[in-house]
Design a protein around this motif. Sequence first.
Motif, mmCIF file in Angstrom:
data_model
loop_
_atom_site.group_PDB
_atom_site.id
_atom_site.type_symbol
_atom_site.label_atom_id
_atom_site.label_comp_id
_atom_site.label_asym_id
_atom_site.label_seq_id
_atom_site.Cartn_x
_atom_site.Cartn_y
_atom_site.Cartn_z
ATOM 1 N N THR A 98 0.831 -1.193 0.000
ATOM 2 C CA THR A 98 0.000 0.000 0.000
ATOM 3 C C THR A 98 0.865 1.243 0.000
ATOM 4 O OG1 THR A 98 -1.694 1.245 1.223
ATOM 5 C CG2 THR A 98 -0.127 -0.014 2.530
ATOM 6 N N PRO A 100 2.103 4.674 1.514
ATOM 7 C CA PRO A 100 2.150 5.121 2.913
ATOM 8 C C PRO A 100 1.027 6.111 3.198
ATOM 9 C CG PRO A 100 4.326 5.203 1.913
ATOM 10 C CD PRO A 100 3.349 4.956 0.788
ATOM 11 N N THR A 103 -2.121 3.150 5.497
ATOM 12 C CA THR A 103 -1.853 1.798 5.998
ATOM 13 C C THR A 103 -2.763 1.434 7.168
ATOM 14 O OG1 THR A 103 0.475 2.102 5.364
ATOM 15 C CG2 THR A 103 -0.036 0.245 6.813
ATOM 16 N N GLU A 126 4.969 -0.974 2.522
ATOM 17 C CA GLU A 126 4.667 0.390 2.092
ATOM 18 C C GLU A 126 5.569 0.719 0.914
ATOM 19 O OE1 GLU A 126 2.902 2.866 5.861
ATOM 20 O OE2 GLU A 126 5.039 3.053 5.427
ATOM 21 N N ARG A 127 4.951 1.085 -0.194
ATOM 22 C CA ARG A 127 5.697 1.377 -1.415
ATOM 23 C C ARG A 127 5.078 2.571 -2.131
ATOM 24 N NH1 ARG A 127 8.433 -1.867 0.804
ATOM 25 N NH2 ARG A 127 9.292 -3.829 0.036
ATOM 26 N N ASN A 223 9.880 10.245 1.321
ATOM 27 C CA ASN A 223 8.973 9.097 1.428
ATOM 28 C C ASN A 223 8.779 8.677 2.884
ATOM 29 O OD1 ASN A 223 8.436 8.708 -1.310
ATOM 30 N ND2 ASN A 223 10.364 7.631 -1.608
ATOM 31 N N THR A 225 7.141 9.132 6.145
ATOM 32 C CA THR A 225 5.971 9.799 6.740
ATOM 33 C C THR A 225 6.230 10.256 8.166
ATOM 34 O OG1 THR A 225 5.084 7.641 7.383
ATOM 35 C CG2 THR A 225 4.311 8.567 5.298
ATOM 36 N N SER A 245 -5.713 9.751 5.200
ATOM 37 C CA SER A 245 -4.354 9.367 5.573
ATOM 38 C C SER A 245 -3.955 9.910 6.938
ATOM 39 C CB SER A 245 -3.347 9.872 4.525
ATOM 40 O OG SER A 245 -3.543 9.232 3.287
#
Length: 292
Positions: A98, A100, A103, A126-127, A223, A225, A245
């Motif tokens: 998924t 980020p 998730t 996470e990708r 990338n 978070t 998110s």
Amino acid sequence: MNLEQLQYIIEVSKSGSLTLAAQKSHITLSAISQSISLLENELGVSLFTRSRGQSAIPTREGKVIIEKATEILMKVNELKEEANDFKNTLSGELRIATIPGPTHLLINTVSRFKQDFPNVKIEIFERGPNEIIESIQSHKIDIGLIVSEDLIPKNSGLVYERLLEGRMVVGVSSNSPLSSLKSLSPEKLQQETLILYDDPIIKNFVEEYISKFGKTNILFTTNNTVAIENAVMSGLGLTIGLDFSFLKNNGLVPIEIKLPNPLPVHYGWVRHDGKFSSQAAKTFLNRLSLEI
């Protein structure tokens, strides 16, 4: 009343359109409209407010009925899965990737799935969206969860289904004076320092709506978070992301971005067209589609 009618009202609620729900359910527009009308007559309440453009918004009573219908279908699916367990215990591996941010939306479904099917080994990664698509094409993962079907190459042999509709919002620290605001304009955001997640959807949003007011002050793009959350909480700037998110307990406050005609952004799953990679993947997606 039958299960198909319950499925139809759920699909209409998700898509907001009788036409889209009919297409997804592989029936005619008149058939789905008549089926819902029969259900409304049987229950004695109007479930949707309809317009000439075939849009359909759940009424107050409709929201309650649709919520109950979702619970019923979940129980029916659980019943089918329990029956299947008597025949063949689900096992194997399930690899999910998924983007980020959202998730946390998977956790409840994964938890219940593991309780029901302990012999299935689940791995969650996470990708970035492009890496997820490439991983599915190379059969490194079974299910990918991304934002926007526009990222999927044409004739790639992949299919996409929407799970959740959201919108872009600003994330500010709960200690920021801006946290009390109901909305922020793109012109105001151009004057602020931004800390962004490295994603094409966010990049395109900034370029289309914010950068047109002048050069955008971007502190950094990453990338990570956690780094973004820490930087925003430290007062170094604001971030931009999808409303679903943002966790309620991470200290960031989502604020609406004031746009003339905001377009919704969809979070959904992508997989190979045709046969599922495994029975575990099929069962998991059936649950996720009902629970998310």
